[in-house]
Design an enzyme around this catalytic site. Sequence first.
Site, short mmCIF file in Angstrom:
data_model
loop_
_atom_site.label_atom_id
_atom_site.label_comp_id
_atom_site.label_asym_id
_atom_site.label_seq_id
_atom_site.Cartn_x
_atom_site.Cartn_y
_atom_site.Cartn_z
N ASP A 1 0.88 -1.16 0.00
CA ASP A 1 0.00 0.00 0.00
C ASP A 1 0.92 1.22 0.00
O ASP A 1 2.10 1.10 0.33
CB ASP A 1 -0.88 -0.04 1.25
CG ASP A 1 -1.63 1.24 1.45
OD1 ASP A 1 -2.30 1.69 0.50
OD2 ASP A 1 -1.55 1.82 2.56
N ASP B 1 -0.04 5.19 0.82
CA ASP B 1 -0.28 6.18 1.88
C ASP B 1 -0.49 5.51 3.24
O ASP B 1 -1.35 4.64 3.39
CB ASP B 1 -1.51 7.03 1.52
CG ASP B 1 -1.34 7.72 0.17
OD1 ASP B 1 -0.20 8.02 -0.22
OD2 ASP B 1 -2.36 7.95 -0.51
#
Length: 183
Positions: free
Chosen positions: A8, A10
């Site tokens: 992922d 952020d």
Amino acid sequence: MKKAIFLDRDGTINVDIGYEFSLEKCKLLPGVIEGLKLLEKYYVFFIVTNQSGIGLGYYPHETFVEFNECVLEKLGAQDIKILKTYCCPHAKEEKCDCRKPNKKFVLEAREEFNVDLKNSWVIGDHPSDVLLGINAGCRTVYLLTGHGASHLDDIKEKNIRVTIIAENFLTAAKEILKRNNGE
Ligand SMILES: [Mg+2]
Ligand SMILES: [Zn+2]
């Protein structure tokens, strides 16, 4: 076949700044470089990110690209290479097939880069990251950085079977290596 880590972005690699992107706010989280350095001997890296702010009209796709390049440059400056960034630009309401936890991008990476999903990992700070890993047949790390701490109850209440829960990226990397079969 390659083993991969699907990252992922952020809240996992960089500080999550919500919808208000600006390059001055582009900062890597502590331990990310060290963790990726440990992992790069065994794994290739991809970013898989949901950017519903594009679909909702909060920021244009170019802003996403610019910010992403900033993240990639910061990693690149430390010789960390991301093979490809996969971005879902859709709002949840669009019910697309690429938004995490849908596994479309992971399957695309498997085809394009010959990835061994069973020995690969998904790392993220949101339950949808863990669910992506489960859907794709990967192992998973749930990070307590970013939104992680605030969604931990979700993981527990919904009984989502995460492989590792880690305080931060470096801890996650060390725990992954303990479970790596060494190839
Ligand atoms: Mg995140
Ligand atoms: Zn999508």
